[in-house]
Design a protein around this motif. Sequence first.
Motif, PDB file in Angstrom:
ATOM      1  N   ALA A  48      -2.537   2.234  20.243  1.00 47.11           N
ATOM      2  CA  ALA A  48      -2.643   2.572  18.996  1.00 47.11           C
ATOM      3  C   ALA A  48      -4.223   2.209  18.473  1.00 47.11           C
ATOM      4  CB  ALA A  48      -1.864   1.464  18.102  1.00 47.11           C
ATOM      5  N   ILE A  49      -4.680   2.890  17.721  1.00 45.20           N
ATOM      6  CA  ILE A  49      -6.004   2.881  17.110  1.00 45.20           C
ATOM      7  C   ILE A  49      -6.158   1.437  16.637  1.00 45.20           C
ATOM      8  CG2 ILE A  49      -7.856   3.683  15.765  1.00 45.20           C
ATOM      9  CD1 ILE A  49      -6.796   6.435  16.346  1.00 45.20           C
ATOM     10  N   MET A  50      -5.214   1.045  15.775  1.00 45.47           N
ATOM     11  CA  MET A  50      -5.676  -0.221  15.078  1.00 45.47           C
ATOM     12  C   MET A  50      -4.455  -1.251  15.594  1.00 45.47           C
ATOM     13  SD  MET A  50      -7.702   0.935  12.939  1.00 45.47           S
ATOM     14  CE  MET A  50      -8.099  -0.211  11.635  1.00 45.47           C
ATOM     15  N   ASP A  51      -4.975  -2.452  15.338  1.00 45.60           N
ATOM     16  CA  ASP A  51      -4.119  -3.715  16.237  1.00 45.60           C
ATOM     17  C   ASP A  51      -2.981  -3.963  15.085  1.00 45.60           C
ATOM     18  OD1 ASP A  51      -5.626  -4.053  18.361  1.00 45.60           O
ATOM     19  OD2 ASP A  51      -7.311  -4.915  17.142  1.00 45.60           O
ATOM     20  N   PHE A  52      -2.960  -4.042  13.838  1.00 40.92           N
ATOM     21  CA  PHE A  52      -1.984  -4.554  13.082  1.00 40.92           C
ATOM     22  C   PHE A  52      -1.767  -3.614  11.813  1.00 40.92           C
ATOM     23  CE2 PHE A  52      -3.925  -8.400  14.957  1.00 40.92           C
ATOM     24  CZ  PHE A  52      -2.770  -8.999  15.192  1.00 40.92           C
ATOM     25  N   GLU A  53      -0.557  -3.470  11.289  1.00 40.86           N
ATOM     26  CA  GLU A  53      -0.361  -2.439  10.151  1.00 40.86           C
ATOM     27  C   GLU A  53       0.650  -3.108   9.130  1.00 40.86           C
ATOM     28  OE1 GLU A  53       0.946   1.177  11.780  1.00 40.86           O
ATOM     29  OE2 GLU A  53       2.564   0.174  12.852  1.00 40.86           O
ATOM     30  N   VAL A  58      -4.035  -1.285   7.309  1.00 44.25           N
ATOM     31  CA  VAL A  58      -4.352  -1.079   8.605  1.00 44.25           C
ATOM     32  C   VAL A  58      -5.555  -1.846   9.007  1.00 44.25           C
ATOM     33  CG1 VAL A  58      -3.488   1.458   8.880  1.00 44.25           C
ATOM     34  CG2 VAL A  58      -5.803   0.922   8.431  1.00 44.25           C
ATOM     35  N   ILE A  59      -4.956  -2.744  10.155  1.00 49.14           N
ATOM     36  CA  ILE A  59      -6.051  -3.922  10.435  1.00 49.14           C
ATOM     37  C   ILE A  59      -6.586  -3.865  11.813  1.00 49.14           C
ATOM     38  CG2 ILE A  59      -6.572  -6.287  10.619  1.00 49.14           C
ATOM     39  CD1 ILE A  59      -4.350  -6.448   8.382  1.00 49.14           C
ATOM     40  N   THR A  87      -6.685   7.398   6.447  1.00 57.70           N
ATOM     41  CA  THR A  87      -5.326   7.207   6.130  1.00 57.70           C
ATOM     42  C   THR A  87      -5.015   6.936   4.673  1.00 57.70           C
ATOM     43  OG1 THR A  87      -3.675   5.237   6.699  1.00 57.70           O
ATOM     44  CG2 THR A  87      -5.959   4.666   6.769  1.00 57.70           C
ATOM     45  N   LYS A  88      -4.134   6.941   4.239  1.00 58.30           N
ATOM     46  CA  LYS A  88      -3.939   6.600   2.730  1.00 58.30           C
ATOM     47  C   LYS A  88      -3.679   5.286   2.752  1.00 58.30           C
ATOM     48  CE  LYS A  88      -1.954  11.001   1.653  1.00 58.30           C
ATOM     49  NZ  LYS A  88      -3.210  11.478   1.782  1.00 58.30           N
ATOM     50  N   ARG A  89      -3.696   4.379   3.735  1.00 60.77           N
ATOM     51  CA  ARG A  89      -3.608   2.997   3.559  1.00 60.77           C
ATOM     52  C   ARG A  89      -4.868   2.254   3.423  1.00 60.77           C
ATOM     53  NH1 ARG A  89       0.352   1.591   8.339  1.00 60.77           N
ATOM     54  NH2 ARG A  89      -0.446   3.219   9.152  1.00 60.77           N
ATOM     55  N   ARG A  90      -5.217   0.905   3.130  1.00 58.16           N
ATOM     56  CA  ARG A  90      -6.402   0.391   2.983  1.00 58.16           C
ATOM     57  C   ARG A  90      -6.625  -0.269   4.222  1.00 58.16           C
ATOM     58  NH1 ARG A  90      -5.250  -3.867  -1.642  1.00 58.16           N
ATOM     59  NH2 ARG A  90      -7.140  -4.532  -1.167  1.00 58.16           N
TER      60      ARG A  90
END
Length: 144
Positions: A48-53, A58-59, A87-90
Motif C-alpha cells: 500500500a502507498i500509505m501506512d495507515f488510514e 491517509v497517513i 484522494t478525497k481524504r486528508r
Amino acid sequence: MKKIIYTIIQMNQLEKDLKFGLCGEKNIYEKLKTISSSKISKTLNKFAIMDFESDDFVIELKTRRIKSNTYCDIMIGVNKINYIRETKRRGIIAYQFKDGDYYVEITDDVFNKLRLDIGGVERAGTNDIKKMCYYIPTNILKKF
C-alpha cells in the motif's frame, strides 16, 4: 566473493531497516489516533502507498535515525504526496525522529512550501537513488 559478502551485509541492513520501521509503526499508533475522529487502522496490503488510514485520513509514517533539526527539510517520495493530493481524504505525513514524533498535514498551503528535487537513498535491495522527491521544510512539522 567480495560481491557476495557485500550483498549479504546489504541484506542484513535492509532487514534492520524494515524492523526499525515496523517498530516505529507500533510506537506511534496511539498518537495517530488523536488526529482522527474515526478509527485509524494499519493498511493490510504491504505494498500500500500509505501506512495507515481512516474514513477521513491517509497517513504515511517515516521513521528516521536523525534528530528533527538535522536538516532544513526532509525527503518524501513523490508518489506519497501525489496520492494525498488525489484522494478525497486528508493526508498526513508523520515522522519519528530521535528527538520526538512530528507530523504535517498536506494542505494546499503546505504543498506550496514543498520543494521538488532529485533525491533518494542507496541501501540493500533498493534503487531509490535519483528519484524525484518532495522536500518538506522541517520547521513546519508539528510535534505530537
